[in-house]
Enzyme design. Structure first.
Site, PDB file in Angstrom:
ATOM      1  N   GLY A 231       0.848  -1.191   0.000  1.00 46.96           N
ATOM      2  CA  GLY A 231       0.000   0.000   0.000  1.00 46.96           C
ATOM      3  C   GLY A 231       0.882   1.238   0.000  1.00 46.96           C
TER       4      GLY A 231
ATOM      5  N   HIS B 259      -2.636 -18.513  48.516  1.00 50.49           N
ATOM      6  CA  HIS B 259      -1.447 -19.213  49.003  1.00 50.49           C
ATOM      7  C   HIS B 259      -1.528 -20.684  48.611  1.00 50.49           C
ATOM      8  CE1 HIS B 259       1.860 -20.416  51.558  1.00 50.49           C
ATOM      9  NE2 HIS B 259       1.106 -21.393  52.025  1.00 50.49           N
TER      10      HIS B 259
ATOM     11  N   GLY C 242      20.563  -6.536  24.185  1.00 50.95           N
ATOM     12  CA  GLY C 242      19.234  -5.995  24.463  1.00 50.95           C
ATOM     13  C   GLY C 242      18.224  -7.130  24.515  1.00 50.95           C
ATOM     14  N   VAL C 243      16.963  -6.797  24.254  1.00 50.85           N
ATOM     15  CA  VAL C 243      15.901  -7.789  24.420  1.00 50.85           C
ATOM     16  C   VAL C 243      16.059  -8.967  23.457  1.00 50.85           C
ATOM     17  CG1 VAL C 243      13.445  -7.946  24.884  1.00 50.85           C
ATOM     18  CG2 VAL C 243      14.473  -5.725  24.674  1.00 50.85           C
TER      19      VAL C 243
HETATM   20  P1  FAD Z   1       4.645  -4.959  12.501  1.00 50.66           P
HETATM   21  O1  FAD Z   1       4.324  -6.089  13.373  1.00 50.66           O
HETATM   22  O2  FAD Z   1       6.062  -4.795  12.052  1.00 50.66           O
HETATM   23  O3  FAD Z   1       3.690  -5.081  11.235  1.00 50.66           O
HETATM   24  C1  FAD Z   1       3.782  -4.222  10.147  1.00 50.66           C
HETATM   25  C2  FAD Z   1       3.231  -4.948   8.929  1.00 50.66           C
HETATM   26  O4  FAD Z   1       3.053  -3.997   7.880  1.00 50.66           O
HETATM   27  C3  FAD Z   1       4.170  -6.015   8.376  1.00 50.66           C
HETATM   28  O5  FAD Z   1       3.450  -7.174   8.070  1.00 50.66           O
HETATM   29  C4  FAD Z   1       4.727  -5.379   7.101  1.00 50.66           C
HETATM   30  O6  FAD Z   1       5.063  -6.313   6.115  1.00 50.66           O
HETATM   31  C5  FAD Z   1       3.527  -4.540   6.672  1.00 50.66           C
HETATM   32  N1  FAD Z   1       3.853  -3.417   5.803  1.00 50.66           N
HETATM   33  C6  FAD Z   1       4.807  -2.463   5.969  1.00 50.66           C
HETATM   34  N2  FAD Z   1       4.741  -1.555   4.970  1.00 50.66           N
HETATM   35  C7  FAD Z   1       3.737  -1.942   4.173  1.00 50.66           C
HETATM   36  C8  FAD Z   1       3.187  -1.420   2.969  1.00 50.66           C
HETATM   37  N3  FAD Z   1       3.656  -0.301   2.421  1.00 50.66           N
HETATM   38  N4  FAD Z   1       2.161  -2.080   2.386  1.00 50.66           N
HETATM   39  C9  FAD Z   1       1.662  -3.226   2.938  1.00 50.66           C
HETATM   40  N5  FAD Z   1       2.141  -3.765   4.069  1.00 50.66           N
HETATM   41  C10 FAD Z   1       3.153  -3.128   4.677  1.00 50.66           C
HETATM   42  N6  FAD Z   1       6.922  -7.184  21.319  1.00 50.66           N
HETATM   43  C11 FAD Z   1       6.254  -7.546  22.427  1.00 50.66           C
HETATM   44  O7  FAD Z   1       5.390  -6.795  22.900  1.00 50.66           O
HETATM   45  N7  FAD Z   1       6.488  -8.747  23.053  1.00 50.66           N
HETATM   46  C12 FAD Z   1       7.429  -9.609  22.586  1.00 50.66           C
HETATM   47  O8  FAD Z   1       7.622 -10.681  23.165  1.00 50.66           O
HETATM   48  C13 FAD Z   1       8.148  -9.249  21.425  1.00 50.66           C
HETATM   49  N8  FAD Z   1       9.071 -10.087  20.922  1.00 50.66           N
HETATM   50  C14 FAD Z   1       9.733  -9.735  19.776  1.00 50.66           C
HETATM   51  C15 FAD Z   1      10.707 -10.616  19.299  1.00 50.66           C
HETATM   52  C16 FAD Z   1      11.411 -10.291  18.153  1.00 50.66           C
HETATM   53  C17 FAD Z   1      12.457 -11.257  17.618  1.00 50.66           C
HETATM   54  C18 FAD Z   1      11.121  -9.077  17.447  1.00 50.66           C
HETATM   55  C19 FAD Z   1      11.845  -8.736  16.181  1.00 50.66           C
HETATM   56  C20 FAD Z   1      10.161  -8.209  17.935  1.00 50.66           C
HETATM   57  C21 FAD Z   1       9.472  -8.523  19.108  1.00 50.66           C
HETATM   58  N9  FAD Z   1       8.513  -7.665  19.653  1.00 50.66           N
HETATM   59  C22 FAD Z   1       7.855  -8.011  20.804  1.00 50.66           C
HETATM   60  C23 FAD Z   1       8.185  -6.375  19.012  1.00 50.66           C
HETATM   61  C24 FAD Z   1       6.883  -6.515  18.187  1.00 50.66           C
HETATM   62  O9  FAD Z   1       7.060  -7.519  17.230  1.00 50.66           O
HETATM   63  C25 FAD Z   1       6.551  -5.190  17.523  1.00 50.66           C
HETATM   64  O10 FAD Z   1       6.516  -4.157  18.487  1.00 50.66           O
HETATM   65  C26 FAD Z   1       5.190  -5.273  16.849  1.00 50.66           C
HETATM   66  O11 FAD Z   1       5.175  -6.288  15.882  1.00 50.66           O
HETATM   67  C27 FAD Z   1       4.837  -3.935  16.181  1.00 50.66           C
HETATM   68  O12 FAD Z   1       3.604  -4.043  15.564  1.00 50.66           O
HETATM   69  P2  FAD Z   1       3.214  -3.145  14.301  1.00 50.66           P
HETATM   70  O13 FAD Z   1       1.846  -3.528  13.917  1.00 50.66           O
HETATM   71  O14 FAD Z   1       3.511  -1.726  14.584  1.00 50.66           O
HETATM   72  O15 FAD Z   1       4.247  -3.559  13.140  1.00 50.66           O
HETATM   73  P1  NAD Z   2      17.502  -3.178  22.005  1.00 46.43           P
HETATM   74  O1  NAD Z   2      17.435  -1.711  21.865  1.00 46.43           O
HETATM   75  O2  NAD Z   2      16.727  -3.848  23.063  1.00 46.43           O
HETATM   76  O3  NAD Z   2      19.025  -3.616  22.219  1.00 46.43           O
HETATM   77  C1  NAD Z   2      20.037  -3.285  21.306  1.00 46.43           C
HETATM   78  C2  NAD Z   2      21.370  -3.263  22.039  1.00 46.43           C
HETATM   79  O4  NAD Z   2      22.429  -3.192  21.070  1.00 46.43           O
HETATM   80  C3  NAD Z   2      21.539  -2.042  22.946  1.00 46.43           C
HETATM   81  O5  NAD Z   2      21.833  -2.466  24.239  1.00 46.43           O
HETATM   82  C4  NAD Z   2      22.672  -1.254  22.283  1.00 46.43           C
HETATM   83  O6  NAD Z   2      23.489  -0.583  23.214  1.00 46.43           O
HETATM   84  C5  NAD Z   2      23.463  -2.354  21.572  1.00 46.43           C
HETATM   85  N1  NAD Z   2      24.290  -1.883  20.426  1.00 46.43           N
HETATM   86  C6  NAD Z   2      23.945  -0.998  19.463  1.00 46.43           C
HETATM   87  N2  NAD Z   2      24.964  -0.849  18.567  1.00 46.43           N
HETATM   88  C7  NAD Z   2      25.974  -1.662  18.983  1.00 46.43           C
HETATM   89  C8  NAD Z   2      27.301  -1.946  18.489  1.00 46.43           C
HETATM   90  N3  NAD Z   2      27.783  -1.389  17.376  1.00 46.43           N
HETATM   91  N4  NAD Z   2      28.057  -2.839  19.161  1.00 46.43           N
HETATM   92  C9  NAD Z   2      27.584  -3.436  20.282  1.00 46.43           C
HETATM   93  N5  NAD Z   2      26.340  -3.191  20.799  1.00 46.43           N
HETATM   94  C10 NAD Z   2      25.550  -2.322  20.158  1.00 46.43           C
HETATM   95  O7  NAD Z   2      17.138  -3.746  20.560  1.00 46.43           O
HETATM   96  P2  NAD Z   2      16.816  -5.242  20.063  1.00 46.43           P
HETATM   97  O8  NAD Z   2      17.251  -6.243  21.053  1.00 46.43           O
HETATM   98  O9  NAD Z   2      17.329  -5.299  18.666  1.00 46.43           O
HETATM   99  O10 NAD Z   2      15.234  -5.243  20.011  1.00 46.43           O
HETATM  100  C11 NAD Z   2      14.548  -4.261  19.222  1.00 46.43           C
HETATM  101  C12 NAD Z   2      13.213  -3.963  19.828  1.00 46.43           C
HETATM  102  O11 NAD Z   2      12.302  -5.030  19.590  1.00 46.43           O
HETATM  103  C13 NAD Z   2      13.229  -3.816  21.338  1.00 46.43           C
HETATM  104  O12 NAD Z   2      13.640  -2.537  21.741  1.00 46.43           O
HETATM  105  C14 NAD Z   2      11.796  -4.065  21.675  1.00 46.43           C
HETATM  106  O13 NAD Z   2      11.092  -2.872  21.468  1.00 46.43           O
HETATM  107  C15 NAD Z   2      11.383  -5.096  20.652  1.00 46.43           C
HETATM  108  N6  NAD Z   2      11.401  -6.445  21.261  1.00 46.43           N
HETATM  109  C16 NAD Z   2      10.640  -6.677  22.367  1.00 46.43           C
HETATM  110  C17 NAD Z   2      10.672  -7.921  22.969  1.00 46.43           C
HETATM  111  C18 NAD Z   2       9.840  -8.158  24.184  1.00 46.43           C
HETATM  112  O14 NAD Z   2       8.969  -7.360  24.457  1.00 46.43           O
HETATM  113  N7  NAD Z   2      10.060  -9.245  24.926  1.00 46.43           N
HETATM  114  C19 NAD Z   2      11.466  -8.926  22.465  1.00 46.43           C
HETATM  115  C20 NAD Z   2      12.247  -8.654  21.356  1.00 46.43           C
HETATM  116  C21 NAD Z   2      12.193  -7.406  20.760  1.00 46.43           C
END
Ligand code: FAD
Ligand code: NAD
Length: 475
Positions: free
Chosen positions: A122, A452, A191-192
């Site tokens: 889109g 408990h 990070g996470v």
């Molecule tokens: P997204 O989930 O990124 O969805 C965006 C969608 O839009 C995608 O399908 C993309 O393809 C589509 N899109 C983009 N541009 C266009 C376009 N122009 N036309 C059509 N489609 C398009 N968050 C948590 O809260 N708990 C967790 O445990 C957690 N674990 C995570 C683990 C990992 C490995 C990662 C990478 C992220 C994790 N997150 C977690 C973060 C979470 O995935 C995101 O915060 C969340 O998915 C954001 O939702 P969103 O709808 O903004 O975007």
């Molecule tokens: P993050 O921001 O949690 O961690 C990235 C880390 O990389 C930071 O600590 C930063 O200091 C370090 N870093 C950056 N550049 C570097 C370099 N050149 N050398 C060494 N270290 C460097 O980001 P992430 O782990 O990639 O996750 C991205 C986001 O996805 C998170 O911030 C979170 O919003 C979302 N996420 C959420 C969950 C969850 O809710 N459980 C799980 C996964 C991801």
């Protein structure tokens, strides 16, 4: 001919798909465009979260946790297993099944709510028009709507001189689909993602080294919790090297050589695979036509106000592509709020009470302010804490590492933050979020009857400890 809708959502992640469902419930004729394609060529709704984020990572965290417990903890319960092995193909196939069940579930919800699903790209044009290009075609179709929600999500950040190649140097997607356990896995960023996916492969036998640029561990968490976490993860075998800035990585003879800089100067280290997890950035490629009127801010995010309105009337933006934490539940709540606002209802999100969870073992969860933030902001507070080792349930489970820490305003006693590391932290934090939403005091949680034996007694005791009247610890 231009097809017309009340609402078009671009992006079908937890922000976009939830917004579409809520809008349809409110009677809006809704369409959702998402471009994600599964391996079978079909559309896969659910965005990053369902396809390559929250859900697949938790599936692998659970599988690897079972394996780890089997090898390390079950003998204490009298359960002896010899020669336990892990079949990576089966583990990955189970993860894929969980994902397709959930993405298919969203498609069914779309049907049930009569939401039109468009599989492809889109692009926002001027005058609330959207250009749609199907995933398997070059031809564009014009759509129009009274309201448009941009929910395009985020993608991993790539650092200079460390280019993803999908095989040796990988992102979250690659780390969720490894076909074998790498002997040595390097992770840039503690990070996470680094901690969660690093834990998965470490539990399965990989030697995992996390290279983290910052001098302190988990800077966004309360530092008491971060310190405990650092100690526990070290004991689990994660080698976390702080103050280590990665400068470059090259693939040589089937290995990745990473050059980094720390206090001692420049050095290098080799791995079989390298996961880059240094944060994510908003994804807006090809989303905005030059004359659409929507602008990006200096961080590359779509600029929005408190209620997710962009500068163009009728165009809203939510989730990872706007300000605020990149979390699925934050994106979904924004989606619901925007759908309700456009249907003429009142809606408001309290960003101060968005919980964070890191799904390591033990889990880490928090809501509100950390002790460091309270000190920086000169807010007077009292602190209470309670270790899971003093709960009957934690000991009975054989899972009693960690603690609950509660921060309350010194004068009013309102809870300002709760920080948990320990078993079930992801669930325990909800009680604290509810208390904070209602501006509850530590005294409120202290007076609530907690069953408990449960882990929630640690929250109860931490609340009692704010007033130095915990029962099962010294005050
Ligand atoms: P997204 O989930 O990124 O969805 C965006 C969608 O839009 C995608 O399908 C993309 O393809 C589509 N899109 C983009 N541009 C266009 C376009 N122009 N036309 C059509 N489609 C398009 N968050 C948590 O809260 N708990 C967790 O445990 C957690 N674990 C995570 C683990 C990992 C490995 C990662 C990478 C992220 C994790 N997150 C977690 C973060 C979470 O995935 C995101 O915060 C969340 O998915 C954001 O939702 P969103 O709808 O903004 O975007
Ligand atoms: P993050 O921001 O949690 O961690 C990235 C880390 O990389 C930071 O600590 C930063 O200091 C370090 N870093 C950056 N550049 C570097 C370099 N050149 N050398 C060494 N270290 C460097 O980001 P992430 O782990 O990639 O996750 C991205 C986001 O996805 C998170 O911030 C979170 O919003 C979302 N996420 C959420 C969950 C969850 O809710 N459980 C799980 C996964 C991801």
């Amino acid at each position: 001919m231009t097809e017309k809708f009340d609402l078009i959502v671009i992006g079908g992640g937890p922000g976009g798909y939830v917004a579409a469902i809520r809008a349809a419930q409110l009677g809006l004729n809704t369409a959702c465009i998402d471009m994600t394609t599964a391996r079978d060529g079909k559309a896969a709704l659910g965005g990053t979260c369902l396809n390559v984020g929250c859900i697949p990572s938790k599936a692998l965290l659970d599988s690897s946790k079972h394996f780890h417990h089997l090898n390390n903890d079950y003998a204490a319960h009298g359960i002896n297993v010899t020669d336990a092995s892990i079949d990576i193909d089966t583990m990955i196939a189970r993860k894929d099944k969980v994902v397709s069940k959930l993405t298919g579930g969203v498609a069914q919800l779309f049907k049930a709510n009569k939401i039109r699903q468009f599989h492809g790209r889109g692009r926002l044009l001027a005058d609330r028009q959207v250009e749609f290009t199907a995933h398997d075609s070059d031809e564009a179709q014009l759509l129009h709507a009274d309201n448009i929600i941009l929910a395009s999500g985020s993608v991993p950040i790539e650092i200079p001189n460390v280019a993803f190649d999908g095989e040796f140097i990988i992102d979250n997607e690659g780390a969720l689909d490894l076909t074998e356990v790498p002997e040595r896995l390097g992770v840039i960023g503690a990070g996470v993602i680094g901690l969660e996916l690093g834990s998965v492969w470490s539990r399965l036998g990989s030697e995992v080294t996390l290279l983290e640029a910052l001098p302190e561990f988990l800077m966004t968490a309360d530092q008491d919790i971060a310190k405990q976490a650092g100690r526990l993860f070290k004991r689990q075998g994660l080698d976390i090297r702080l103050g280590t800035l990665v400068k470059s990585a090259i693939v040589e003879d089937g290995e990745v050589r990473v050059t980094f800089e720390n206090q001692k100067g420049e050095d290098n280290i080799s791995f079989n695979r390298l996961l880059v997890a240094v944060g994510r950035k908003p994804y807006t490629e090809g989303l905005l036509a030059d004359d659409c009127g929507v602008e990006l801010n200096e961080r590359g995010q779509i600029g929005v106000d408190e209620q997710s309105r962009t500068s163009v009337a009728g165009v809203w933006a939510i989730g990872d592509c706007v300000r605020g934490p990149m979390l699925a539940h934050k994106a979904s709540e924004e989606g619901i709020a925007v759908a309700e606002l456009m249907a003429g209802k009142a809606a408001h999100i309290h960003f101060d009470t968005v919980p964070w969870v890191v799904y390591t073992d033990p889990e880490i969860a928090w809501v509100g302010k950390t002790e460091q933030e309270l000190i920086e902001q000169a807010i007077s507070y009292r602190v209470g804490s309670f270790p899971f080792a003093a709960t009957g349930r934690g000991l009975a489970m054989g899972d009693a590492a960690g603690m609950v820490k509660m921060l309350a305003d010194e004068e009013s006693d309102e809870i300002l933050g709760v920080h948990i590391i320990g078993p079930g932290a992801s669930e325990l934090i909800s009680e604290c979020v509810v208390a904070m939403e209602f501006h509850g005091a530590s005294e409120d949680l202290a007076r609530i009857v907690h069953a408990h034996p449960t882990l929630s007694e640690a929250v109860h005791e931490a609340a009692l400890h704010v007033d130095r009247r915990a029962i099962h610890r010294g005050n």
